[in-house]
Design an enzyme around this catalytic site. Structure first.
Site, PDB file in Angstrom:
ATOM      1  N   LYS A 193       0.872  -1.172   0.000  1.00 62.50           N
ATOM      2  CA  LYS A 193       0.000   0.000   0.000  1.00 62.50           C
ATOM      3  C   LYS A 193       0.906   1.218   0.000  1.00 62.50           C
ATOM      4  O   LYS A 193       1.369   1.681   1.039  1.00 62.50           O
ATOM      5  CB  LYS A 193      -0.895  -0.016   1.239  1.00 62.50           C
ATOM      6  CG  LYS A 193      -2.296   0.626   1.035  1.00 62.50           C
ATOM      7  CD  LYS A 193      -2.272   2.053   0.583  1.00 62.50           C
ATOM      8  CE  LYS A 193      -1.876   2.982   1.708  1.00 62.50           C
ATOM      9  NZ  LYS A 193      -1.865   4.417   1.276  1.00 62.50           N
ATOM     10  N   GLY A 246       6.320   4.941   8.926  1.00 68.25           N
ATOM     11  CA  GLY A 246       5.544   6.174   8.959  1.00 68.25           C
ATOM     12  C   GLY A 246       5.555   6.784  10.343  1.00 68.25           C
ATOM     13  O   GLY A 246       6.479   6.555  11.139  1.00 68.25           O
ATOM     14  N   SER A 247       4.530   7.531  10.665  1.00 65.97           N
ATOM     15  CA  SER A 247       4.492   8.274  11.921  1.00 65.97           C
ATOM     16  C   SER A 247       4.195   7.366  13.105  1.00 65.97           C
ATOM     17  O   SER A 247       3.549   6.319  12.979  1.00 65.97           O
ATOM     18  CB  SER A 247       3.431   9.378  11.850  1.00 65.97           C
ATOM     19  OG  SER A 247       2.125   8.822  11.929  1.00 65.97           O
ATOM     20  N   THR A 248       4.643   7.787  14.277  1.00 64.91           N
ATOM     21  CA  THR A 248       4.417   7.020  15.498  1.00 64.91           C
ATOM     22  C   THR A 248       2.938   6.886  15.843  1.00 64.91           C
ATOM     23  O   THR A 248       2.494   5.783  16.191  1.00 64.91           O
ATOM     24  CB  THR A 248       5.203   7.646  16.662  1.00 64.91           C
ATOM     25  OG1 THR A 248       6.612   7.530  16.381  1.00 64.91           O
ATOM     26  CG2 THR A 248       4.908   6.954  17.981  1.00 64.91           C
ATOM     27  N   ILE A 250       0.305   6.728  13.892  1.00 65.75           N
ATOM     28  CA  ILE A 250      -0.308   5.733  13.015  1.00 65.75           C
ATOM     29  C   ILE A 250       0.239   4.347  13.328  1.00 65.75           C
ATOM     30  O   ILE A 250      -0.501   3.351  13.295  1.00 65.75           O
ATOM     31  CB  ILE A 250      -0.089   6.099  11.534  1.00 65.75           C
ATOM     32  CG1 ILE A 250      -0.825   7.406  11.208  1.00 65.75           C
ATOM     33  CG2 ILE A 250      -0.577   4.984  10.621  1.00 65.75           C
ATOM     34  CD1 ILE A 250      -0.621   7.889   9.797  1.00 65.75           C
ATOM     35  N   GLY A 251       1.522   4.262  13.670  1.00 64.98           N
ATOM     36  CA  GLY A 251       2.106   2.981  14.056  1.00 64.98           C
ATOM     37  C   GLY A 251       1.410   2.385  15.264  1.00 64.98           C
ATOM     38  O   GLY A 251       1.157   1.171  15.315  1.00 64.98           O
ATOM     39  N   GLU A 268       8.630   0.909  11.724  1.00 62.99           N
ATOM     40  CA  GLU A 268       9.747   1.870  11.664  1.00 62.99           C
ATOM     41  C   GLU A 268       9.101   3.239  11.674  1.00 62.99           C
ATOM     42  O   GLU A 268       8.488   3.649  10.691  1.00 62.99           O
ATOM     43  CB  GLU A 268      10.585   1.633  10.402  1.00 62.99           C
ATOM     44  CG  GLU A 268      11.948   2.284  10.464  1.00 62.99           C
ATOM     45  CD  GLU A 268      11.946   3.684   9.897  1.00 62.99           C
ATOM     46  OE1 GLU A 268      11.875   4.642  10.704  1.00 62.99           O
ATOM     47  OE2 GLU A 268      11.998   3.828   8.671  1.00 62.99           O
ATOM     48  N   CYS A 302      13.143  10.104   8.448  1.00 60.70           N
ATOM     49  CA  CYS A 302      12.919   9.724   9.844  1.00 60.70           C
ATOM     50  C   CYS A 302      14.218   9.737  10.634  1.00 60.70           C
ATOM     51  O   CYS A 302      14.203   9.912  11.852  1.00 60.70           O
ATOM     52  CB  CYS A 302      12.261   8.359   9.916  1.00 60.70           C
ATOM     53  SG  CYS A 302      13.148   7.076   9.015  1.00 60.70           S
ATOM     54  N   GLU A 403       8.980  15.788  15.973  1.00 63.86           N
ATOM     55  CA  GLU A 403       9.505  15.588  14.627  1.00 63.86           C
ATOM     56  C   GLU A 403       8.855  16.580  13.663  1.00 63.86           C
ATOM     57  O   GLU A 403       7.627  16.631  13.551  1.00 63.86           O
ATOM     58  CB  GLU A 403       9.222  14.158  14.166  1.00 63.86           C
ATOM     59  CG  GLU A 403       9.835  13.826  12.821  1.00 63.86           C
ATOM     60  CD  GLU A 403       9.656  12.365  12.445  1.00 63.86           C
ATOM     61  OE1 GLU A 403      10.603  11.776  11.904  1.00 63.86           O
ATOM     62  OE2 GLU A 403       8.570  11.808  12.706  1.00 63.86           O
TER      63      GLU A 403
END
Length: 509
Positions: A193, A246-248, A250-251, A268, A302, A403
């Protein structure tokens, strides 16, 4: 024209051009339109102009992709390829990518606005990822383990299954390669995706995999909404593993959704990486490396070293030289070889950068360089931000703790080694870090105390194929790009056998 060039030209003529007005989904080895005909416009960040459209996947399309990947895995054709044959296919993927290198670079620059030099380096690493795993998979096998008595135990590595791989927009093809190469090397099937902003080279990668001999259904590409398609894949019961960059926030959401079906997860995530410059550093080397560490890829990395801590005795010298060289950086036409920084990915990201810089000003920080939107000649409608240096910062400021994901760095002082380590570790993130010192004992001592998955000593580069990439704390878990990544896409089966001459009767019946 040489014979080699003629051969490459003939190959490219026979293959569909990478530059298209419309890109389709890639499901079960076929280019297909969205089930509802939906499309998404793709912009060139350097100009702000639409240059293509891409099919927008629906849940129905995602279901077809999952079924295709499941069928491709369950029929066992790919996972039963002899290791040497699977290795040849991965090398063939790399060979095709290398033969179309300039096309891939051009498409990546158009879709991301990044500089030509950045795109070239990243596409080259994407090629090398497949070459690396073509070799690494040959040695990826089980083990024989000693067991007391007349027993024999050995293990086998088996592919984990169907993998959903969610790719970010900052390194579209390189991140796709980081995930696809080890997954298919291990014998898995995948559904990629890609980010909605930058889906094009991932689509092309799917086509290249098929051309190289990867069986139909093993690699599928689903451009579409992350909240819709990404979540659908994460929650799907036929998907065995999720890999996300991606972003924390969303992780964390993905981890929660994946828990309902106990999927394997590799994350990651974000970073706010420290860069420590000691009084015994080679200042010129530290300045040059630190410039690259923050401004490479327009700061949209990142692992960007966005916090520079400098020993108080060399602070003025370092900052003066750093600002001088920052002001010499060329920002503009991404296809110009002299350009150092390309565009910011879109207006939303540019607005985010502006808000962070303004927050620093509001909190009493000082803009030492940059701090403004740019309008390069000929690219006035694109998204551009000047490389920025912020001084006079406090450790609790947003620009120090959060970030930004742009060409913005903060600089501040430390008085001794203990304080440098404390400042470096004062973050919820722990992805990368850098140390500049000519004292080898100090560099090793500090590296051992830094809470980060990657430590660079007198070096601005964080990753090469074969080196583990991943973070501590809220920068995620799991390591990509290395031999051990193959284990993330494998199950380990333990097989125990008895070879004694007398039957076993544990209960004595």
């Amino acid at each position: 024209m040489t014979k080699t060039q003629e051969t490459q030209t003939e190959t490219q003529t026979e293959t569909q051009s990478m530059k298209r007005d419309f890109y389709k989904l890639f499901i079960n080895g076929e280019q297909v339109e969205s089930s509802n005909g939906g499309r998404t416009k793709v912009y060139n960040p350097a100009t702000g102009e639409v240059f293509a459209e891409v099919a927008k996947a629906t849940k129905e399309d995602a279901q077809k992709a999952v079924e295709a990947a499941r069928e491709a895995f369950d029929n066992g054709k790919w996972k039963r390829f002899p290791v040497n044959k699977r290795s040849r296919v991965l090398n063939k993927i790399a060979e095709i990518m290398r033969s179309r290198f300039n096309e891939l670079v051009e498409l990546e620059v158009l879709n991301t606005g990044k500089s030509l030099s950045a795109a070239q380096a990243q596409i080259n690493q994407a090629v090398e990822d497949f070459e690396f795993y073509a070799g690494a998979l040959v040695g990826h096998r089980g083990s024989v383990n000693p067991v007391p008595g007349q027993f024999h135990n050995y293990t086998e590595k088996e592919p984990v299954g169907v993998c959903a791989q969610i790719i970010p927009w900052n390194y579209p093809l390189m991140m796709a390669a980081w995930k696809v190469a080890p997954a298919i090397a291990a014998g898995c099937s995948v559904i990629i995706k890609p980010a909605s902003l930058t889906p094009l080279t991932a689509i092309i990668l799917g086509e290249i995999c098929l051309e190289a001999g990867v069986p139909v259904g093993v690699v599928n590409i689903l451009p579409g909404s992350g909240s819709e398609i990404g979540n659908y894949l994460v929650e799907h019961e036929l998907v065995n593993k999720v890999a996300f960059t991606g972003s924390t926030p969303i992780g964390k959401d993905i981890m929660g959704r994946a828990s309902n079906t106990l999927k394997r997860v590799t994350l990651e995530l974000g970073g706010k990486s420290p860069n420590l410059v000691f009084e015994d550093a080679d200042i010129e080397a530290a300045v040059d490396g630190s410039i690259y560490g923050i401004y490479n890829n327009t700061g949209q990395s990142c692992d960007a070293r966005s916090r520079i801590y400098i020993h108080e005795s060399v602070y003025d010298e370092f900052v003066e030289k750093f600002i001088e060289k920052t002001n010499k950086l060329v920002v503009g036409n991404p296809f110009d070889k002299a350009t150092h920084l390309g565009a910011v990915i879109d207006k939303n990201q540019m607005d985010t950068i502006e808000r962070y810089v303004q927050s620093a000003i509001d909190e009493g920080a000082e803009i030492l360089a940059g701090g403004k939107v740019l309008n390069p000649v000929g690219f006035e409608n694109g998204y551009w931000y000047a490389p920025t240096v912020i001084g006079n910062v406090a450790q609790d400021m947003k620009v120090v703790q959060e970030e930004i994901f742009g060409p913005v760095v903060v600089v501040s002082k430390f008085k001794d080694e203990k304080e440098a380590i404390a400042l470096a570790n004062d973050s919820e993130f722990g992805l990368a870090s850098a140390i500049w010192s000519t004292n080898g004992a100090r560099a090793t001592r500090v590296a051992n105390q830094i809470e980060a998955g990657i430590v660079m000593i007198n070096c601005p580069f964080s990753a090469f194929p074969g080196t583990p990439f991943g973070g501590y704390k809220q920068s995620g878990f799991g390591r990509e790009l290395a031999i051990e990544t193959l284990d993330l896409y494998s199950e380990t089966k333990s097989i125990m056998s008895y070879y004694g001459s007398r039957p076993l009767n544990p209960f004595g019946l």
